[in-house]
Design a protein around this motif. Structure first.
Motif, PDB file in Angstrom:
ATOM      1  N   VAL A   7       0.812  -1.218   0.000  1.00  0.00           N
ATOM      2  CA  VAL A   7       0.000   0.000   0.000  1.00  0.00           C
ATOM      3  C   VAL A   7       0.846   1.268   0.000  1.00  0.00           C
ATOM      4  N   PRO A   8       1.768   1.474   0.960  1.00  0.00           N
ATOM      5  CA  PRO A   8       2.540   2.726   0.936  1.00  0.00           C
ATOM      6  C   PRO A   8       3.389   2.880  -0.322  1.00  0.00           C
ATOM      7  N   ILE A   9       3.854   1.768  -0.884  1.00  0.00           N
ATOM      8  CA  ILE A   9       4.661   1.844  -2.105  1.00  0.00           C
ATOM      9  C   ILE A   9       3.821   2.379  -3.259  1.00  0.00           C
ATOM     10  N   LEU A  10       2.620   1.808  -3.429  1.00  0.00           N
ATOM     11  CA  LEU A  10       1.751   2.238  -4.519  1.00  0.00           C
ATOM     12  C   LEU A  10       1.232   3.657  -4.300  1.00  0.00           C
ATOM     13  N   LEU A  11       0.922   3.996  -3.045  1.00  0.00           N
ATOM     14  CA  LEU A  11       0.456   5.353  -2.766  1.00  0.00           C
ATOM     15  C   LEU A  11       1.544   6.369  -3.071  1.00  0.00           C
ATOM     16  N   LEU A  12       2.790   6.021  -2.789  1.00  0.00           N
ATOM     17  CA  LEU A  12       3.898   6.922  -3.064  1.00  0.00           C
ATOM     18  C   LEU A  12       4.109   7.091  -4.564  1.00  0.00           C
ATOM     19  N   ILE A  13       3.943   5.983  -5.312  1.00  0.00           N
ATOM     20  CA  ILE A  13       4.143   6.032  -6.759  1.00  0.00           C
ATOM     21  C   ILE A  13       2.994   6.751  -7.463  1.00  0.00           C
ATOM     22  N   ALA A  14       1.761   6.363  -7.119  1.00  0.00           N
ATOM     23  CA  ALA A  14       0.587   6.874  -7.845  1.00  0.00           C
ATOM     24  C   ALA A  14       0.100   8.221  -7.331  1.00  0.00           C
ATOM     25  N   ARG A  15       0.208   8.441  -6.005  1.00  0.00           N
ATOM     26  CA  ARG A  15      -0.324   9.662  -5.382  1.00  0.00           C
ATOM     27  C   ARG A  15      -1.773   9.923  -5.817  1.00  0.00           C
ATOM     28  N   PRO A  16      -2.676   8.956  -5.569  1.00  0.00           N
ATOM     29  CA  PRO A  16      -4.058   9.103  -6.031  1.00  0.00           C
ATOM     30  C   PRO A  16      -4.832  10.143  -5.233  1.00  0.00           C
ATOM     31  N   THR A  17      -5.892  10.624  -5.802  1.00  0.00           N
ATOM     32  CA  THR A  17      -6.771  11.568  -5.128  1.00  0.00           C
ATOM     33  C   THR A  17      -8.222  11.164  -5.355  1.00  0.00           C
ATOM     34  N   LEU A  18      -9.066  11.461  -4.382  1.00  0.00           N
ATOM     35  CA  LEU A  18     -10.498  11.170  -4.499  1.00  0.00           C
ATOM     36  C   LEU A  18     -11.276  12.394  -4.984  1.00  0.00           C
ATOM     37  N   ARG A  19     -10.574  13.454  -5.282  1.00  0.00           N
ATOM     38  CA  ARG A  19     -11.232  14.691  -5.709  1.00  0.00           C
ATOM     39  C   ARG A  19     -11.932  14.486  -7.054  1.00  0.00           C
ATOM     40  N   ASN A  20     -13.174  14.951  -7.132  1.00  0.00           N
ATOM     41  CA  ASN A  20     -13.984  14.905  -8.358  1.00  0.00           C
ATOM     42  C   ASN A  20     -14.303  13.477  -8.811  1.00  0.00           C
ATOM     43  N   ARG A  21     -14.260  12.528  -7.895  1.00  0.00           N
ATOM     44  CA  ARG A  21     -14.603  11.150  -8.231  1.00  0.00           C
ATOM     45  C   ARG A  21     -16.093  10.916  -8.034  1.00  0.00           C
ATOM     46  N   THR A  22     -16.696  10.170  -8.962  1.00  0.00           N
ATOM     47  CA  THR A  22     -18.119   9.881  -8.877  1.00  0.00           C
ATOM     48  C   THR A  22     -18.376   8.694  -7.954  1.00  0.00           C
ATOM     49  N   ARG A  23     -19.633   8.496  -7.635  1.00  0.00           N
ATOM     50  CA  ARG A  23     -20.023   7.356  -6.800  1.00  0.00           C
ATOM     51  C   ARG A  23     -19.667   6.045  -7.483  1.00  0.00           C
ATOM     52  N   HIS A  24     -19.842   5.980  -8.790  1.00  0.00           N
ATOM     53  CA  HIS A  24     -19.524   4.752  -9.526  1.00  0.00           C
ATOM     54  C   HIS A  24     -18.019   4.484  -9.527  1.00  0.00           C
ATOM     55  N   ASP A  25     -17.212   5.532  -9.552  1.00  0.00           N
ATOM     56  CA  ASP A  25     -15.764   5.363  -9.471  1.00  0.00           C
ATOM     57  C   ASP A  25     -15.377   4.727  -8.138  1.00  0.00           C
ATOM     58  N   LEU A  26     -15.955   5.228  -7.064  1.00  0.00           N
ATOM     59  CA  LEU A  26     -15.637   4.714  -5.731  1.00  0.00           C
ATOM     60  C   LEU A  26     -16.132   3.286  -5.553  1.00  0.00           C
ATOM     61  N   LEU A  27     -17.309   2.991  -6.090  1.00  0.00           N
ATOM     62  CA  LEU A  27     -17.834   1.628  -5.999  1.00  0.00           C
ATOM     63  C   LEU A  27     -16.937   0.654  -6.755  1.00  0.00           C
ATOM     64  N   ALA A  28     -16.428   1.085  -7.896  1.00  0.00           N
ATOM     65  CA  ALA A  28     -15.531   0.229  -8.675  1.00  0.00           C
ATOM     66  C   ALA A  28     -14.262  -0.080  -7.892  1.00  0.00           C
ATOM     67  N   VAL A  29     -13.711   0.925  -7.218  1.00  0.00           N
ATOM     68  CA  VAL A  29     -12.488   0.727  -6.435  1.00  0.00           C
ATOM     69  C   VAL A  29     -12.740  -0.188  -5.248  1.00  0.00           C
TER      70      VAL A  29
END
Length: 244
Positions: A7-29
């Motif tokens: 988890v910390p490795i991928l978070l450091l590489i990708a630096r994802p954000t939940l900003r402007n994400r739809t409900r369907h995006d979150l459900l998919a994740v």
């Protein structure tokens, strides 16, 4: 350890954000992460009872079934049939000696593997780069970490297991899951599923070299059927792949 330390490795590489994400995006994740965690859990439970090569071959029932459902070409059905024969042969022991609980866990991992392929493709379409995978790994680690703590407790904090867990996190989670996510943006899930059928042969080789797990001639023949199925699909021309 494998999922949590990834988890910390991928978070450091990708630096994802939940900003402007739809409900369907979150459900998919969330769905992707849940399937990812349960797939790993059921597979490791099968490894407690089955040789590595056998467990991986049974697990292939997932992408095999996915390919059967999604395929529209006769050649793919022939490949699926060859792989199905391989799955049967690799379990060609006396029925009384088969560890059915192990088979059940491996089969469950296979079903979840099929769902993983579809959800990985869906998440890859909704999120840029590796953002979706990084967020999904957070979900999967939340699911499996309490189970790990419950079964191993403070042993998980020993430097030896932390080092092994970190190495496995990179080699078995960060790299393969990242490459698979990127591949599924460019490849039909059915084709991807059968290409992954090379894993039983790799699993059998690893089981032999690392764990001294020897398979008999019938089981090796079964794995050969699975590899032949993979070769049949990899020979598909680019024009045929675009038609899928």
């Amino acid at each position: 350890m494998r999922l949590l330390l990834a988890v910390p490795i991928l978070l450091l590489i990708a630096r994802p954000t939940l900003r402007n994400r739809t409900r369907h995006d979150l459900l998919a994740v969330v769905a992707f992460g849940t399937v990812l965690g349960l797939m790993n859990l059921s597979f490791y439970l099968s490894l407690e009872r089955l040789p590595l090569g056998v467990a991986v071959t049974i697990e292939f029932i997932g992408p095999l079934g996915l390919a059967a459902v999604m395929s529209r070409r006769r050649r793919d059905f022939v490949a699926v049939a060859a792989a199905a024969v391989g799955v049967v042969l690799v379990n060609g022991h006396d029925l009384a000696e088969v560890d059915w609980l192990g088979v059940g866990f491996a089969a469950m991992a296979g079903v979840l593997w099929a769902a993983y392929i579809l959800l990985s493709a869906e998440t890859g379409r909704r999120f840029d780069q590796l953002d979706g995978l990084a967020l999904a790994m957070v979900v999967s680690s939340i699911i499996v970490t309490p189970i790990g703590i419950g079964t191993s407790g403070t042993d998980l904090l020993h430097w030896h297991y932390l080092a092994l867990g970190g190495a496995i996190a990179v080699l078995s989670s960060v790299l393969p899951y990242s490459l698979e996510t990127l591949a599924l943006r460019r490849m039909n899930p059915a084709v991807f599923g059968i290409l992954m059928s090379l894993e039983p042969a790799v699993g059998a080789l690893a089981g032999l070299l690392v764990l001294s797990q020897r398979l008999d001639a019938v089981q090796i023949a079964g794995m050969a059927c699975v590899v032949i199925a993979s070769i049949a699909v990899t020979r598909t021309s680019r024009s045929e792949l675009r038609d899928l």
